[in-house]
Design a protein around this motif. Structure first.
Motif, short mmCIF file in Angstrom:
data_model
loop_
_atom_site.label_atom_id
_atom_site.label_comp_id
_atom_site.label_asym_id
_atom_site.label_seq_id
_atom_site.Cartn_x
_atom_site.Cartn_y
_atom_site.Cartn_z
N LEU A 1 -99.70 -57.90 -46.47
CA LEU A 1 -97.62 -57.66 -46.13
C LEU A 1 -97.33 -58.81 -45.48
N LEU A 2 -96.16 -58.89 -46.13
CA LEU A 2 -95.69 -60.40 -45.49
C LEU A 2 -94.14 -59.65 -45.12
N GLY A 3 -93.74 -60.03 -43.57
CA GLY A 3 -93.07 -59.24 -43.07
C GLY A 3 -91.71 -60.61 -42.78
N PRO A 4 -91.10 -60.07 -41.56
CA PRO A 4 -89.88 -61.33 -41.58
C PRO A 4 -90.61 -61.83 -40.00
N GLY A 5 -90.25 -63.17 -41.06
CA GLY A 5 -90.07 -64.55 -40.54
C GLY A 5 -91.98 -65.00 -41.23
N ALA A 6 -92.38 -64.72 -41.82
CA ALA A 6 -93.56 -64.88 -42.25
C ALA A 6 -93.78 -65.49 -43.26
N LEU A 7 -95.02 -66.27 -44.00
CA LEU A 7 -95.01 -67.13 -44.88
C LEU A 7 -96.31 -67.19 -45.66
N GLN A 8 -96.52 -67.16 -47.12
CA GLN A 8 -97.00 -66.96 -47.41
C GLN A 8 -97.66 -68.26 -48.89
N TRP A 9 -98.60 -68.23 -48.70
CA TRP A 9 -99.21 -69.85 -49.65
C TRP A 9 -100.58 -69.44 -50.21
N MET A 10 -100.03 -68.46 -51.72
CA MET A 10 -101.11 -68.99 -52.54
C MET A 10 -101.15 -69.80 -53.50
N THR A 11 -102.39 -70.44 -53.00
CA THR A 11 -102.78 -71.56 -54.54
C THR A 11 -103.70 -70.90 -55.79
N ALA A 12 -102.61 -71.05 -57.21
CA ALA A 12 -103.18 -69.95 -57.98
C ALA A 12 -104.34 -71.08 -58.72
N GLY A 13 -104.02 -72.73 -58.73
CA GLY A 13 -105.30 -72.89 -60.00
C GLY A 13 -105.68 -72.33 -61.24
N ARG A 14 -106.82 -71.90 -61.10
CA ARG A 14 -107.22 -71.76 -62.57
C ARG A 14 -106.75 -70.03 -63.18
N GLY A 15 -106.26 -69.90 -61.85
CA GLY A 15 -106.20 -68.28 -62.58
C GLY A 15 -105.65 -67.27 -61.58
N ILE A 16 -104.77 -66.62 -61.85
CA ILE A 16 -104.94 -65.54 -61.08
C ILE A 16 -103.80 -64.09 -61.46
N VAL A 17 -103.77 -63.03 -60.80
CA VAL A 17 -103.10 -62.49 -61.04
C VAL A 17 -102.91 -61.22 -59.75
#
Length: 288
Positions: free
Chosen positions: A94-110
């Motif tokens: 859960l990404l709330g106020p002031g938060a950061l999400q870093w996602m490396t998709a690489g070879r594949g993600i859904v």
């Protein structure tokens, strides 16, 4: 890294100013696309920058249902509201106020990104960052960073920066970054202040003003950057910022350019058209 005002070195100047374009994505989320639109298709290694800001639930409540990615990284930073992340690798956050999400998709993600509220303000940014050809088929990975985990630093009196990625003035963000060595800052400046950043001379860099306005560059060549506009910066190892009477909030981003071919098709970013076709086939075949 940062330096005192008047430090020796080449100050970067604004070479081009781009205004965002209103669009929608996902299941109809209304947003402002700054990078990734006809006026600025990309800015190596940055592929896209979206800003979303609405107090109308109808503009965002449908969110971003399940969709795939391959070949790049997505960086989501929230100012207000909340998004629930779920993906086919078992990650939930859960990404709330002031938060950061870093996602490396690489070879594949859904994954999906869905608002957790039905009214109230939803405000934030999503940045897409390219991966080098050698890393595009790496294993996908995901990291949520809570607001209280993000370090901040005073750049000058009245000017504070949250370090979303990279290093400045000896302080580092908490996300381990890769080949593009990005620096990503959220800068909040009081009225009539000034600051200076020292940055790697070989990095591509931009400033995006999302509140107020600033002047960027040495005084004799400084250019004004108004709210809602992105300034592409020239080469140099310093960025000089003077803040107007209303104060300002800015995103600053810099990263090492890859200088590699880019083949894009929606949520897939590879280096050749053949790789794009393979990504489509792999997704349709359930191999993500």
């Amino acid at each position: 890294m940062s330096g005192p005002l008047g430090a020796v070195g080449t100050a970067r100047a604004i070479v081009s100013i781009v205004e965002g374009m209103a669009t929608s994505d996902g299941a109809g989320v209304k947003l402002n696309r700054i990078i990734g639109q006809p006026a600025l298709p990309d800015l190596d290694p940055f592929l896209m920058l979206d800003a979303f800001n609405s107090d109308d639930p109808n503009a965002y409540i449908a969110g971003f249902p399940d969709h795939p990615h391959r070949g790049f990284e997505t960086v989501t930073y929230m100012l207000a509201g909340a998004l629930r992340h779920r993906d086919n690798k078992g990650n939930v956050g859960l990404l709330g106020p002031g938060a950061l999400q870093w996602m490396t998709a690489g070879r594949g993600i859904v994954h999906s990104e869905m608002p957790e509220q039905r009214d109230g303000l939803m405000r934030g940014f999503q940045l897409w960052l390219n991966l080098p050809a050698r890393d595009k088929m790496c294993a996908p990975h995901y990291r949520d960073v809570a607001a209280e985990e993000i370090p901040s630093i005073d750049l000058a009196a009245g000017v504070q920066a949250k370090i979303l990625a990279g290093e400045i003035a000896g302080r580092r963000g908490v996300v381990e970054t890769g080949a593009t060595a990005p620096i990503y800052l959220d800068i909040v400046a009081a009225p009539n202040t000034a600051c200076e950043l020292a940055v790697p001379a070989d990095h591509t860099a931009f400033l995006y003003a999302y509140e107020g306005e600033v002047k960027v560059g040495e005084r004799e060549t400084a250019a004004r950057l108004q709210s809602g506009r992105l300034g592409i910066l020239s080469s140099g190892n310093r960025v000089v910022i003077d803040v107007g009477a209303a104060g300002a909030r800015l995103l600053f981003a810099a990263a090492k350019p890859l200088r590699e071919p880019v083949a894009k098709y929606g949520p897939f970013v590879m280096t050749t058209e053949a790789e794009i076709k393979q990504a489509i086939a792999d997704y349709r075949g359930g191999r993500f």
